[in-house]
Enzyme design. Structure first.
Site, PDB file in Angstrom:
ATOM      1  N   GLY A 239      71.744  56.307  43.886  1.00 13.23           N
ATOM      2  CA  GLY A 239      71.533  57.642  42.603  1.00 13.23           C
ATOM      3  C   GLY A 239      71.898  57.113  41.787  1.00 13.23           C
ATOM      4  O   GLY A 239      70.884  56.838  40.869  1.00 13.23           O
ATOM      5  N   PRO A 629      86.650  43.340  50.823  1.00 15.09           N
ATOM      6  CA  PRO A 629      85.254  42.085  50.035  1.00 15.09           C
ATOM      7  C   PRO A 629      84.139  42.423  49.949  1.00 15.09           C
ATOM      8  O   PRO A 629      82.766  41.718  49.298  1.00 15.09           O
ATOM      9  CB  PRO A 629      85.643  40.954  50.355  1.00 15.09           C
ATOM     10  N   THR A 631      81.940  44.866  50.781  1.00 16.62           N
ATOM     11  CA  THR A 631      80.792  45.982  50.137  1.00 16.62           C
ATOM     12  C   THR A 631      81.425  45.808  48.741  1.00 16.62           C
ATOM     13  O   THR A 631      80.453  46.119  47.263  1.00 16.62           O
ATOM     14  CB  THR A 631      81.941  47.914  50.407  1.00 16.62           C
ATOM     15  N   LYS A 698      90.514  48.903  40.456  1.00 18.07           N
ATOM     16  CA  LYS A 698      89.433  49.338  39.308  1.00 18.07           C
ATOM     17  C   LYS A 698      87.997  49.595  40.067  1.00 18.07           C
ATOM     18  O   LYS A 698      88.121  49.075  40.434  1.00 18.07           O
ATOM     19  CB  LYS A 698      89.357  48.210  37.410  1.00 18.07           C
ATOM     20  N   GLY A 701      81.729  49.271  40.504  1.00 15.92           N
ATOM     21  CA  GLY A 701      79.717  49.259  40.620  1.00 15.92           C
ATOM     22  C   GLY A 701      79.466  49.349  39.595  1.00 15.92           C
ATOM     23  O   GLY A 701      77.964  48.998  39.634  1.00 15.92           O
ATOM     24  N   GLU A 702      79.884  49.851  38.390  1.00 17.05           N
ATOM     25  CA  GLU A 702      79.110  49.151  37.607  1.00 17.05           C
ATOM     26  C   GLU A 702      78.705  47.664  36.465  1.00 17.05           C
ATOM     27  O   GLU A 702      78.374  47.819  35.599  1.00 17.05           O
ATOM     28  CB  GLU A 702      79.184  50.934  36.323  1.00 17.05           C
TER      29      GLU A 702
HETATM   30 MO1  MOS Z   1      77.184  55.866  37.352  1.00 17.30          MO
HETATM   31  S1  MOS Z   1      75.676  56.217  35.877  1.00 17.30           S
HETATM   32  O1  MOS Z   1      78.496  57.027  36.280  1.00 17.30           O
HETATM   33  O2  MOS Z   1      76.146  57.342  38.734  1.00 17.30           O
END
Ligand code: MOS
Length: 739
Positions: A239, A629, A631, A698, A701-702
């Site tokens: 996504g 760890p 994922t 926290k 992903g980003e």
């Molecule tokens: Mo993320 S860019 O908030 O899917």
């Protein structure tokens, strides 16, 4: 029983995914489904002057050709709770509403036919003529229209101290411009919607990071109750932010299904993915840094000009990281939107932060060079003790530790600072580093957790899992909270009829949803104890002692041998136990919550043809507790690969004459392949952030993509002495610099 949280459990939907059993939106076998193919505009600005659908309509298998001339006008009721994924200023693009063209590859017609091939063949026969208008087709021509955003906290003008004067009084200055180009998300799974009407009820199988947003969007579009729409998106092939909004192909699929009276599948082509499902906006920046001889930074001015559409004002947190990254008393940030004839940009992994930090962290390297100072040292001496913007204490800020641990793991001490001083045979070797940060976000979310009569546990929430491993992490949290093995937990997500959740976005879903799942699990633990004590057939009947749960048992805490299995206890009951919890972040923040990381890069540059080969990236992240760890590693690697793409490959090219996206395909829009990816060595610091929530984790992903492009750019400079300030760093740009 050792806790499931913290264990490297394989993702629980992994087997279904590799076996092809995990269904993506376009894969639902719907009886009688017909196919819709959109016709895309070939101009970016103007009006449709004529549209001839006769030949298409007469083609084999065609059920309907919809255009703005014959499409039913839908009510599109105003939504009171404007979705957080949408720009707060402007009106979304509605397809087939008028003859106006706002951007390249806009939907101008929709062909519905029995088979996909028939729909595609007929779509090629729709003849559209345009009356072109001049429009804002290039960034340069659009710049005079740039203005400050109408609203939005992150993009509002910001200043502290006296940045201009402090900058002018500095002894060492950097004043440079940086460009992050338009990038498209390009998930492997293209966007798709299957719309099925049953009377006045609509079911959408959709690719969505936020099913309840699509549900509300579709209900308002037709003026029907929210409860009449169900949206499912249990699995996703990537996504990256492109599926946060309810994009207009959803409108087309639902409308077409209504018009032809059959289920309709609309699966976007790769080309159509460059039309109306968002992109990272081209952003031009100017960064000024002023320091004294010791490297203490006294002034920062960071300005951004970011493209948006003509009909909505998209802004992102491009400058937020600059305001908190270093201890700078005099600082200003200025954001301007640049309306252009493009569709509205959207969030793309690490949105804003990744753009701003490319500029800031490259400028920091430029400052280190001018100071003749090690770039790690420059960052260490500008470390803020509190958040300089909010003045709040940090929850956990581990930037220094990430740099120290990272430098050690990487072997930074072997770097010789002089440009071009490191060689491997005929190749120049470059070593570079940069930092990254991302906010620790948390939103309201709800979960229902059940202990079933067979002793298994079910977790339900409308939150989605677009790949980070939410199915698995929620199973871990529920297993520990209820007291069962993680293998006994089933997780159901991404169905709009399940308890409400914010989107999977902003790296916030784990921190948002896990407290609800944990609290529901704890309530069930108490319910289990009460049930056992009240049950005459239970060995625990009537006991006044404290009871606990674990390993699938209810037991006496002081004497764990006195126990009954949850399965046997519930087996005598006729109904499952249930707890439903909504969890929200509590009130006014007391701490500034952000994740931090540091990237160290080694690469080689061929001095004849300037081919860049990244050899190794060592990244160290402080994200609070790591729930899984395995994922987490996959998230880190994915983000770092995204950073390599951003640094060296990705850019959407636009024809300046007509605003056409020129590389709207995966042959010419380059993303990294395996051969481009070096040894990646992510690691997480051992830490817990108690201020984000009860699990101390926290989002992660980003963060891993933020700063990678700057680290690579800084390494390229170290190898070559050439600074490429416009991404991507391609060999043609390097060759140009070197004549
Ligand atoms: Mo993320 S860019 O908030 O899917």
């Amino acid at each position: 029983m050792s806790p499931a949280v913290g264990k490297p459990i394989a993702r629980i939907e992994g087997r279904a995914k590799v076996m092809g059993r995990a269904r993506f939106a376009a894969e639902y076998p719907i009886r009688g489904v017909v196919h819709a193919v959109p016709v895309l505009s070939t101009v970016s600005s103007g009006r449709i002057s004529a549209i001839d659908t006769a030949e298409a309509q007469a083609s084999p298998g065609v059920l309907k050709v919809l255009t703005h001339l014959n499409a039913p006008k839908l009510p599109y009721l105003q939504r009171k709770d404007k979705p957080v994924t949408d720009p707060s200023v402007g009106e979304p693009f509605r397809p087939l509403r008028s003859d106006m063209i706002f951007f390249d590859r806009q939907y101008v017609a929709l062909v519905v036919a029995t088979t996909l091939e028939q729909a595609e063949a007929a779509a090629a026969k729709v003849r559209v003529s345009y009356q072109r208008a001049r429009g804002s087709l290039t960034f340069d021509s659009a710049l005079p229209g740039a203005h400050q955003p109408t609203e939005g906290k992150a993009s509002a003008p910001y200043r502290r101290g006296v940045p201009e004067a402090a900058y002018a009084a500095s002894t060492v200055m950097v004043d440079q411009r940086y460009v992050v180009p338009t990038e498209h998300h390009n998930p492997l799974e293209t966007h798709a919607t299957i719309a099925v009407w049953n009377g006045n009820k609509l079911t959408l199988y959709d690719k969505s990071q936020w099913v309840q947003n699509v549900q509300r969007h579709a209900a308002l579009m037709f003026g029907i109750p929210y409860a009449n729409v169900r949206v499912l998106s249990p699995f996703m092939g990537g996504g990256f932010g492109s599926a946060l909004r309810a994009w207009p192909h959803i409108d087309l699929a639902a409308l077409a299904a209504k018009v032809v009276g059959k289920p309709v599948k609309l699966s976007l082509s790769r080309e159509a993915m460059y039309g109306t499902v968002g992109f990272r906006p081209e952003t031009r920046m100017r960064v000024r840094l002023g320091a004294d001889r010791s490297g203490k930074i006294g002034a920062v001015m960071h300005e951004a000009w970011a493209q948006t559409s003509t009909y909505e004002e998209f802004t992102e947190n491009t400058l937020g990281a600059t305001r908190l990254m270093y201890d700078v008393p005099n600082l200003s940030t200025t954001y301007r939107v640049v309306p252009m004839n493009v569709s509205t940009p959207t969030y793309m992994r690490g949105p804003g932060e990744v753009t701003g930090m490319f500029a800031l962290e490259t400028a920091m390297d430029e400052l280190a060079v001018k100071l003749n100072m090690d770039p790690v040292q420059l960052r260490l001496i500008n470390e803020p003790s509190i958040d300089p913007e909010s003045k709040l204490p940090w929850s956990v800020r581990s930037y220094i530790q990430a740099m120290r641990v990272g430098a050690e793991r990487f072997g930074w001490s072997r770097r010789t600072p002089a440009v071009g001083s490191m060689r491997d045979g005929g190749l120049r070797i470059g070593l570079g580093m940069a930092g990254g940060t991302y906010p620790g976000n948390r939103n309201p979310a709800s979960a229902r957790v059940l202990v079933n009569i067979d002793g298994t546990v079910t977790v339900q929430s409308a939150g989605t899992d677009i790949g980070p491993g939410t199915y698995t992490s929620m199973a871990q949290v529920a297993a520990d909270a209820v007291g069962v093995d993680v293998g006994q937990v089933k997780v159901e997500l991404a169905d709009s009829k399940l308890p409400y959740s914010f989107p999977q976005g902003g790296s916030a879903l784990f921190a948002s949803l896990s407290p609800a799942v944990q609290e529901a699990g704890r309530q069930l633990r108490r319910q289990l104890a009460e049930l056992a004590v009240a049950d005459r057939q239970s060995p625990l009947f009537g006991l006044p002692a404290a009871l606990g749960t674990g390993d699938g048992q209810v037991f006496v805490t002081a004497d764990p041998a006195r126990a009954e299995s949850i399965r046997v206890l519930l087996g005598r009951s006729l109904q499952p136990l249930e707890a439903r919890v909504t969890s929200s972040p509590s009130g006014k923040p007391t701490h500034s919550i952000h994740s931090f990381g540091a990237h160290f890069v080694e690469l080689s540059v061929d001095p004849d043809v300037y081919e860049i080969r990244v050899r190794r990236i060592v990244s160290t992240f402080g994200v609070g507790r790591v729930i899984n760890p395995r994922t987490a590693h996959s998230q880190a690697v994915g983000g770092m690969i995204g950073g390599v793409g951003m640094a060296l490959l990705e850019h959407t090219d636009t024809d300046p004459r007509n605003g056409r996206r020129m590389n709207a395909n995966l042959a010419e829009y380059l993303i990294p392949v395996h051969a481009d990816i070096p040894v990646l060595e992510p690691a997480y610091l051992d830490e817990v952030d108690p201020f984000i929530g009860p699990l101390g984790a926290k989002g992660l992903g980003e963060l891993p993509i933020v700063g990678v492009a700057a680290a690579i750019s800084n390494a390229v400079y170290h190898a070559t002495g050439t600074r490429i300030r416009e991404l991507p760093i391609t060999l043609d740009k390097l060759l140009q610099e070197h004549g």
